[in-house]
Write a protein that holds these residues in place. Structure first.
Motif, mmCIF file in Angstrom:
data_model
loop_
_atom_site.group_PDB
_atom_site.id
_atom_site.type_symbol
_atom_site.label_atom_id
_atom_site.label_comp_id
_atom_site.label_asym_id
_atom_site.label_seq_id
_atom_site.Cartn_x
_atom_site.Cartn_y
_atom_site.Cartn_z
ATOM 1 N N PRO A 107 54.954 107.409 -45.574
ATOM 2 C CA PRO A 107 53.209 107.835 -45.200
ATOM 3 C C PRO A 107 52.827 107.102 -45.611
ATOM 4 C CG PRO A 107 54.706 109.265 -45.661
ATOM 5 C CD PRO A 107 55.699 108.145 -46.445
ATOM 6 N N ILE A 108 52.526 106.957 -47.354
ATOM 7 C CA ILE A 108 51.162 105.302 -47.824
ATOM 8 C C ILE A 108 51.454 104.453 -47.189
ATOM 9 C CG2 ILE A 108 50.649 104.719 -49.889
ATOM 10 C CD1 ILE A 108 50.636 107.767 -51.033
ATOM 11 N N MET A 109 52.790 103.789 -46.958
ATOM 12 C CA MET A 109 52.765 102.084 -46.923
ATOM 13 C C MET A 109 52.346 102.224 -45.069
ATOM 14 S SD MET A 109 54.327 100.219 -48.869
ATOM 15 C CE MET A 109 55.296 99.670 -49.773
ATOM 16 N N GLY A 110 52.197 103.091 -44.590
ATOM 17 C CA GLY A 110 52.518 103.106 -42.875
ATOM 18 C C GLY A 110 51.049 103.296 -42.675
ATOM 19 N N GLU A 124 47.592 89.431 -43.006
ATOM 20 C CA GLU A 124 47.721 90.928 -43.904
ATOM 21 C C GLU A 124 48.730 91.655 -43.719
ATOM 22 O OE1 GLU A 124 44.732 91.490 -47.021
ATOM 23 O OE2 GLU A 124 43.350 90.504 -45.590
ATOM 24 N N PHE A 125 48.980 92.166 -42.631
ATOM 25 C CA PHE A 125 48.988 93.548 -41.797
ATOM 26 C C PHE A 125 50.972 92.974 -41.509
ATOM 27 C CE2 PHE A 125 51.562 95.045 -38.516
ATOM 28 C CZ PHE A 125 51.168 96.393 -38.047
ATOM 29 N N GLU A 130 57.053 92.232 -43.640
ATOM 30 C CA GLU A 130 57.639 91.233 -43.998
ATOM 31 C C GLU A 130 57.780 91.669 -45.575
ATOM 32 O OE1 GLU A 130 58.853 88.829 -42.580
ATOM 33 O OE2 GLU A 130 58.129 89.073 -41.344
ATOM 34 N N LEU A 131 57.490 92.232 -46.209
ATOM 35 C CA LEU A 131 57.522 92.778 -47.817
ATOM 36 C C LEU A 131 58.503 93.821 -48.155
ATOM 37 C CD1 LEU A 131 54.024 92.089 -49.677
ATOM 38 C CD2 LEU A 131 56.288 90.743 -49.866
ATOM 39 N N LEU A 132 58.536 94.631 -46.875
ATOM 40 C CA LEU A 132 59.415 95.774 -46.578
ATOM 41 C C LEU A 132 61.560 95.267 -45.802
ATOM 42 C CD1 LEU A 132 57.122 98.155 -44.817
ATOM 43 C CD2 LEU A 132 57.524 98.289 -47.297
ATOM 44 N N PRO A 133 62.217 96.357 -46.814
ATOM 45 C CA PRO A 133 62.560 96.455 -46.622
ATOM 46 C C PRO A 133 63.553 96.341 -45.055
ATOM 47 C CG PRO A 133 62.598 97.727 -47.643
ATOM 48 C CD PRO A 133 61.618 97.735 -47.792
#
Length: 267
Positions: A107-110, A124-125, A130-133
């Protein structure tokens, strides 16, 4: 239990009680005290010192920064959101295998993706994505932001305006309202250039307003140069007020010829 852990736990409970009562000023004060107390925990990033209480310290610190991010949304403070999210991020990225995942992570990442979208920080979005699995892209909170960005880039503004109703988390409403305003401003700019006027009903449908009053309030606050007459929204005055820009033809031609000469020399 370690006295420092007890003190932090008690302050977190007070913070949650104040937050539940919507006493955000008290929350801010308690949050500052909590952040100071965290400096006494040696197991936190970037040191990650192995201590007997390392797991508990990391979990408490992560919870504090999660609460800080949520508080910043409630207080509509995007700068505080960015600061607190940057402090929280290592607890999501660098503590895998040390502490269990948090239910607030996605939820916070979103919410952070929505913030970047609202601020038009598209590069940056995509960096954050890209950093997320890979499995994270199937998560409802992440997909919401990805689909919004796709709709925004495609110019499918109706989908963006409708997405507020399907926001998967309450903290997203603040960013969705900001995004809706951005989209309406984009639609307004296109409408001024594409039409001389729109009927009230067409304008309501295009801007996704449910009543004439909402549309008229938007026009009064954001576009006072528009006229509302005889059931129509007139853009002519706005077009007349826009200055015509002259293109400096001679300097542009000279500059282009200069580029051509330089290219000939290179070849």
């Amino acid at each position: 239990m370690d006295p420092k852990l007890v003190e932090v736990t008690q302050l977190i409970d007070r913070f949650k009680a104040a937050f539940k009562a919507s006493n955000f000023d008290v929350c801010s004060t308690l949050l500052s005290q909590l952040k100071v107390l965290l400096t006494k925990f040696p197991s936190l990033p970037p040191v990650f010192q192995q201590t007997p209480n390392a797991v508990e310290e990391l979990k408490l610190a992560r919870e504090i920064y999660e609460q800080a991010v949520i508080l910043s949304v409630k207080m509509e403070d995007q700068d505080a959101f960015e600061r607190d999210f940057c402090q929280l991020k290592p607890y999501y990225m660098d503590t895998c295998g040390i502490i269990p995942p948090s239910s607030e992570e996605y939820p916070i990442m979103g919410a952070n993706l929505l913030r970047l979208l609202v601020q038009n920080r598209i590069a940056e979005f995509h960096t954050e994505l890209e950093l997320l699995p890979a499995k994270a892209l199937d998560n409802a909170y992440i997909k919401h932001g990805v689909e919004l960005e796709q709709s925004f880039m495609e110019g499918a503004y109706n989908r963006v305006l409708s997405a507020r109703q399907t926001a998967p988390h309450e903290t997203y409403i603040y960013f969705m309202d900001l995004l809706v305003k951005t989209v309406r401003d984009e639609i307004a700019g296109c409408s001024e250039k594409g039409y001389d006027y729109l009927s009230i009903n067409d304008a309501k449908q295009m801007f996704k307003f449910s009543s004439d009053k909402e549309l008229q309030q938007y026009i009064a606050e954001e576009h006072p140069e528009w006229d509302v007459k005889d059931g129509r929204v007139l853009f002519q005055k706005a077009k007349e007020s826009q200055p015509c820009k002259e293109i400096p033809a001679a300097p542009v031609i000279n500059q282009t010829l200069g580029y051509a000469r330089e290219l000939e020399r290179i070849v």
